[in-house]
Scaffold this motif. Sequence first.
Motif, short mmCIF file in Angstrom:
data_model
loop_
_atom_site.label_atom_id
_atom_site.label_comp_id
_atom_site.label_asym_id
_atom_site.label_seq_id
_atom_site.Cartn_x
_atom_site.Cartn_y
_atom_site.Cartn_z
N ILE A 100 -26.13 16.30 -33.52
CA ILE A 100 -25.83 15.55 -32.30
C ILE A 100 -24.36 15.10 -32.30
N ALA A 101 -23.91 14.61 -33.46
CA ALA A 101 -22.50 14.19 -33.56
C ALA A 101 -21.58 15.39 -33.40
N TYR A 102 -22.00 16.53 -33.93
CA TYR A 102 -21.20 17.76 -33.81
C TYR A 102 -21.08 18.16 -32.34
N ARG A 103 -22.19 18.11 -31.61
CA ARG A 103 -22.15 18.47 -30.19
C ARG A 103 -21.30 17.50 -29.39
N ALA A 104 -21.38 16.22 -29.74
CA ALA A 104 -20.59 15.21 -29.03
C ALA A 104 -19.10 15.47 -29.20
N PHE A 105 -18.70 15.85 -30.41
CA PHE A 105 -17.29 16.15 -30.64
C PHE A 105 -16.88 17.41 -29.87
N ARG A 106 -17.75 18.41 -29.86
CA ARG A 106 -17.45 19.64 -29.12
C ARG A 106 -17.26 19.36 -27.64
N LYS A 107 -18.09 18.50 -27.08
CA LYS A 107 -17.96 18.14 -25.67
C LYS A 107 -16.66 17.37 -25.44
N HIS A 108 -16.35 16.46 -26.37
CA HIS A 108 -15.11 15.67 -26.26
C HIS A 108 -13.88 16.56 -26.29
N ILE A 109 -13.84 17.47 -27.24
CA ILE A 109 -12.64 18.30 -27.40
C ILE A 109 -12.51 19.31 -26.27
N SER A 110 -13.66 19.75 -25.72
CA SER A 110 -13.61 20.72 -24.61
C SER A 110 -13.00 20.09 -23.36
N GLY A 111 -13.12 18.78 -23.24
CA GLY A 111 -12.54 18.11 -22.09
C GLY A 111 -11.14 17.59 -22.34
N THR A 112 -10.61 17.89 -23.53
CA THR A 112 -9.30 17.35 -23.91
C THR A 112 -8.21 18.42 -23.97
N VAL A 113 -8.56 19.60 -24.46
CA VAL A 113 -7.56 20.66 -24.67
C VAL A 113 -8.01 21.95 -23.99
N ALA A 114 -7.13 22.94 -24.00
CA ALA A 114 -7.43 24.24 -23.41
C ALA A 114 -8.57 24.93 -24.17
N PRO A 115 -9.33 25.80 -23.51
CA PRO A 115 -10.49 26.44 -24.16
C PRO A 115 -10.16 27.15 -25.47
N GLY A 116 -9.04 27.89 -25.51
CA GLY A 116 -8.68 28.58 -26.73
C GLY A 116 -8.39 27.62 -27.88
#
Length: 428
Positions: free
Chosen positions: A116-132
């Motif tokens: 769950i923590a891993y997914r939360a970070f993935r969602k956070h970073i996806s909204g912060t930087v470019a997809p690549g």
Amino acid sequence: MGRAHQDVYVEWRGGTCRVKWWTGERLANGRKRFESKGGFTDEDEALAHGLAQRVDIGRGDHVSNRDGSTLMSDWLDYWLASLDHAHLTEKGYRSKVETHIRPYFKHVTVGAIDVIAYRAFRKHISGTVAPGTAKNIMMVLGMILDDAVPKLIKVSPVERNRKRGKYEKKTKERKKDVLPEVVERLALNAEIFFGYPGYVFVWTMATTGMRPAELYALTREYCYPAWPAEDPRADADETERHDEDLTRYGKGKGLMPAIRVERQVQHENGELRFFPPKYGSYRTLVVPPFLADMLEKLLASHDSKWVFPAKWGGSLGSVAFDYEYWRPIADGRDARIAGVDGARKSRAVIPEVPTFKGKRLYLLRHGHKAWLDEDGHSEFAVETRMGHEVRGMGGVYGSMTLAMERAIMKSLEKRHTALRKRLGGMGN
């Protein structure tokens, strides 16, 4: 004291019980070191938990309370100190850790990072930087968490090849055909911006596919017409290759003009330094006759050790090339610029190149591969020239033959000759 079995003990405290189990370790005084967990209301459940810990200890995949409470920040320090990669790879990992991963998990223990923590970070970073960039950050986090198994966590929370969640189609960078006319316009723009070195720089990248940092690092001894006669022969294990190069490449009858890719330049601790080419892709690149003439003319025109000196004479690796040089070359610029006193000063106009406006310099390298593919060269010849590892049996048995190299020279020369005819002149 409640029940006991195989170094597992259950004891009641008030309305709950806790279980203690031997970790398999001993303290400095020789006594056994125990760990415990409380909060149980059922003695059988507590005992089962303790026995399960003993089984894990016996298998070697037990995570102790002490290790599981390790702060992520401390684990990152340990993980970074263990890296043993090429300079640019390690630099990239450190950047992602210090910029994104450490700040987010600064006060979190490694054991607390579940799926769950891993997914939360993935969602956070996806909204912060470019997809690549997000993909690369998650790759680094995945390595960090995988390496924490089994000492700090029992199972890695990293999710791979999952189909759950919202489908997102991968976006691919739009590319246009890199026509010789486009390369010529870019070369002329580069000549306006930083002289004849700029003109030859563009054509060299377009007809060799060299990476930018490899071009920035190119010095006289590794470039036609000096190479291979003036090769410093720094690697004693390459004697056989050096001897063969002298019979195959150079200036003279029957020899092919060529560039030797031996290094790239990158900054380390604020200093521009030589490093091996990316992926250790040392290679020899034959060049078409028209480019050989340009290179010879260019090196006769200056005394810098760099084949393509910057405007001030040093390496192009010392400037912010993409911003300071490439953007005006590709996007164009107007005729005036504000001076220190506010006055407008004249400068040469650079016309924009629509195909490359807002696009990366690296697409010239991509264009080179497209030219080779269009001309029907073998996959082995193309990938080897690009500095890629050829996988599978093709990489095991394949080799760059003399015929392959001559065919590449011929097809590149043919493109340039056709361009000159279309333009109605000989040009540079």
